[in-house]
Design a protein around this motif. Structure first.
Motif, PDB file in Angstrom:
ATOM      1  N   SER A  19       4.174 -19.866  -5.351  1.00 49.22           N
ATOM      2  CA  SER A  19       5.021 -18.829  -4.765  1.00 49.22           C
ATOM      3  C   SER A  19       4.159 -17.632  -4.396  1.00 49.22           C
ATOM      4  O   SER A  19       3.022 -17.508  -4.848  1.00 49.22           O
ATOM      5  N   HIS A  20       4.761 -16.737  -3.617  1.00 41.93           N
ATOM      6  CA  HIS A  20       4.137 -15.458  -3.295  1.00 41.93           C
ATOM      7  C   HIS A  20       4.914 -14.362  -4.018  1.00 41.93           C
ATOM      8  O   HIS A  20       6.143 -14.370  -4.022  1.00 41.93           O
ATOM      9  N   LEU A  21       4.185 -13.445  -4.606  1.00 39.82           N
ATOM     10  CA  LEU A  21       4.767 -12.302  -5.307  1.00 39.82           C
ATOM     11  C   LEU A  21       4.341 -11.054  -4.548  1.00 39.82           C
ATOM     12  O   LEU A  21       3.136 -10.836  -4.335  1.00 39.82           O
ATOM     13  N   VAL A  22       5.309 -10.247  -4.087  1.00 38.52           N
ATOM     14  CA  VAL A  22       5.014  -9.046  -3.309  1.00 38.52           C
ATOM     15  C   VAL A  22       5.878  -7.886  -3.791  1.00 38.52           C
ATOM     16  O   VAL A  22       6.852  -8.080  -4.523  1.00 38.52           O
ATOM     17  N   SER A  23       5.526  -6.692  -3.335  1.00 33.20           N
ATOM     18  CA  SER A  23       6.358  -5.508  -3.550  1.00 33.20           C
ATOM     19  C   SER A  23       6.840  -5.020  -2.197  1.00 33.20           C
ATOM     20  O   SER A  23       6.118  -5.123  -1.207  1.00 33.20           O
ATOM     21  N   ASP A  24       8.035  -4.463  -2.172  1.00 34.78           N
ATOM     22  CA  ASP A  24       8.509  -3.864  -0.922  1.00 34.78           C
ATOM     23  C   ASP A  24       8.360  -2.349  -0.954  1.00 34.78           C
ATOM     24  O   ASP A  24       8.927  -1.640  -0.135  1.00 34.78           O
ATOM     25  N   SER A  25       7.536  -1.855  -1.916  1.00 37.51           N
ATOM     26  CA  SER A  25       7.324  -0.409  -1.947  1.00 37.51           C
ATOM     27  C   SER A  25       5.865   0.005  -2.115  1.00 37.51           C
ATOM     28  O   SER A  25       5.425   0.942  -1.468  1.00 37.51           O
ATOM     29  N   SER A  26       5.099  -0.675  -2.987  1.00 36.59           N
ATOM     30  CA  SER A  26       3.712  -0.253  -3.165  1.00 36.59           C
ATOM     31  C   SER A  26       2.879  -1.353  -3.828  1.00 36.59           C
ATOM     32  O   SER A  26       3.392  -2.158  -4.607  1.00 36.59           O
ATOM     33  N   LEU A  27       1.597  -1.342  -3.513  1.00 33.66           N
ATOM     34  CA  LEU A  27       0.693  -2.291  -4.171  1.00 33.66           C
ATOM     35  C   LEU A  27       0.529  -1.949  -5.644  1.00 33.66           C
ATOM     36  O   LEU A  27       0.340  -2.842  -6.471  1.00 33.66           O
ATOM     37  N   GLU A  28       0.626  -0.669  -5.985  1.00 29.88           N
ATOM     38  CA  GLU A  28       0.543  -0.259  -7.389  1.00 29.88           C
ATOM     39  C   GLU A  28       1.669  -0.913  -8.197  1.00 29.88           C
ATOM     40  O   GLU A  28       1.433  -1.445  -9.288  1.00 29.88           O
ATOM     41  N   GLU A  29       2.882  -0.891  -7.659  1.00 29.85           N
ATOM     42  CA  GLU A  29       4.010  -1.543  -8.324  1.00 29.85           C
ATOM     43  C   GLU A  29       3.732  -3.042  -8.484  1.00 29.85           C
ATOM     44  O   GLU A  29       3.987  -3.621  -9.541  1.00 29.85           O
ATOM     45  N   LEU A  30       3.195  -3.652  -7.450  1.00 29.78           N
ATOM     46  CA  LEU A  30       2.901  -5.078  -7.486  1.00 29.78           C
ATOM     47  C   LEU A  30       1.847  -5.394  -8.553  1.00 29.78           C
ATOM     48  O   LEU A  30       2.024  -6.325  -9.341  1.00 29.78           O
ATOM     49  N   ARG A  75      10.539  -8.213   4.508  1.00 25.03           N
ATOM     50  CA  ARG A  75      10.541  -6.987   3.705  1.00 25.03           C
ATOM     51  C   ARG A  75       9.133  -6.453   3.488  1.00 25.03           C
ATOM     52  O   ARG A  75       8.928  -5.235   3.417  1.00 25.03           O
ATOM     53  N   LEU A  76       8.157  -7.327   3.400  1.00 24.56           N
ATOM     54  CA  LEU A  76       6.760  -6.903   3.280  1.00 24.56           C
ATOM     55  C   LEU A  76       6.327  -6.169   4.547  1.00 24.56           C
ATOM     56  O   LEU A  76       5.694  -5.109   4.485  1.00 24.56           O
ATOM     57  N   ILE A  77       6.693  -6.706   5.697  1.00 27.66           N
ATOM     58  CA  ILE A  77       6.355  -6.073   6.975  1.00 27.66           C
ATOM     59  C   ILE A  77       7.088  -4.734   7.119  1.00 27.66           C
ATOM     60  O   ILE A  77       6.485  -3.716   7.494  1.00 27.66           O
ATOM     61  N   THR A  78       8.380  -4.717   6.806  1.00 20.01           N
ATOM     62  CA  THR A  78       9.177  -3.493   6.901  1.00 20.01           C
ATOM     63  C   THR A  78       8.599  -2.383   6.027  1.00 20.01           C
ATOM     64  O   THR A  78       8.604  -1.212   6.414  1.00 20.01           O
ATOM     65  N   ALA A  79       8.072  -2.750   4.865  1.00 19.61           N
ATOM     66  CA  ALA A  79       7.487  -1.774   3.947  1.00 19.61           C
ATOM     67  C   ALA A  79       6.127  -1.274   4.431  1.00 19.61           C
ATOM     68  O   ALA A  79       5.580  -0.322   3.876  1.00 19.61           O
ATOM     69  N   GLY A  80       5.577  -1.920   5.457  1.00 20.44           N
ATOM     70  CA  GLY A  80       4.271  -1.522   5.959  1.00 20.44           C
ATOM     71  C   GLY A  80       3.119  -1.994   5.096  1.00 20.44           C
ATOM     72  O   GLY A  80       2.008  -1.476   5.185  1.00 20.44           O
ATOM     73  N   LEU A  81       3.372  -2.987   4.254  1.00 20.12           N
ATOM     74  CA  LEU A  81       2.353  -3.472   3.320  1.00 20.12           C
ATOM     75  C   LEU A  81       1.698  -4.775   3.749  1.00 20.12           C
ATOM     76  O   LEU A  81       0.793  -5.260   3.080  1.00 20.12           O
ATOM     77  N   ARG A  82       2.126  -5.344   4.861  1.00 21.60           N
ATOM     78  CA  ARG A  82       1.562  -6.621   5.324  1.00 21.60           C
ATOM     79  C   ARG A  82       0.119  -6.418   5.766  1.00 21.60           C
ATOM     80  O   ARG A  82      -0.167  -5.525   6.563  1.00 21.60           O
TER      81      ARG A  82
END
Length: 91
Positions: A19-30, A75-82
């Motif tokens: 699986s892939h594990l991501v955050s929709d807010s910050s890499l720190e949270e991830l 959601r990853l793209i929307t958060a600008g984290l992609r």
């Protein structure tokens, strides 16, 4: 602020599905969530962690939201984290 995990649909090492594990807010949270889950930092790849099927249920127990792969990417793209792979041009 949410950590997301998609279904273990990706074949990988040791004959496991991943699986892939991501955050929709910050890499720190991830990174914090992955550490709580016991996932080593070496499993991080640009914008996500690759996690084996054996930790999927535990991730959800710890608060990850189970979503489909397309929703996770959206959601990853929307958060600008992609962070896409950069392809080198042969020259």
């Amino acid at each position: 602020m949410t950590v997301l995990i998609d279904p273990p649909n990706w074949p990988g090492p040791r004959g496991l599905m991943w699986s892939h594990l991501v955050s929709d807010s910050s890499l720190e949270e991830l990174h914090d969530f992955a550490a709580r889950l016991g996932v080593p930092r070496r499993a991080f790849d640009r914008d996500h962690y690759d996690v084996p099927e054996t930790v999927h249920a535990r991730a959800v127990e710890l608060g990850a939201e189970a979503v489909g792969s397309q929703e996770l990417l959206r959601r990853l793209i929307t958060a600008g984290l992609r962070r896409r792979k950069r392809h080198r041009v042969a020259g």
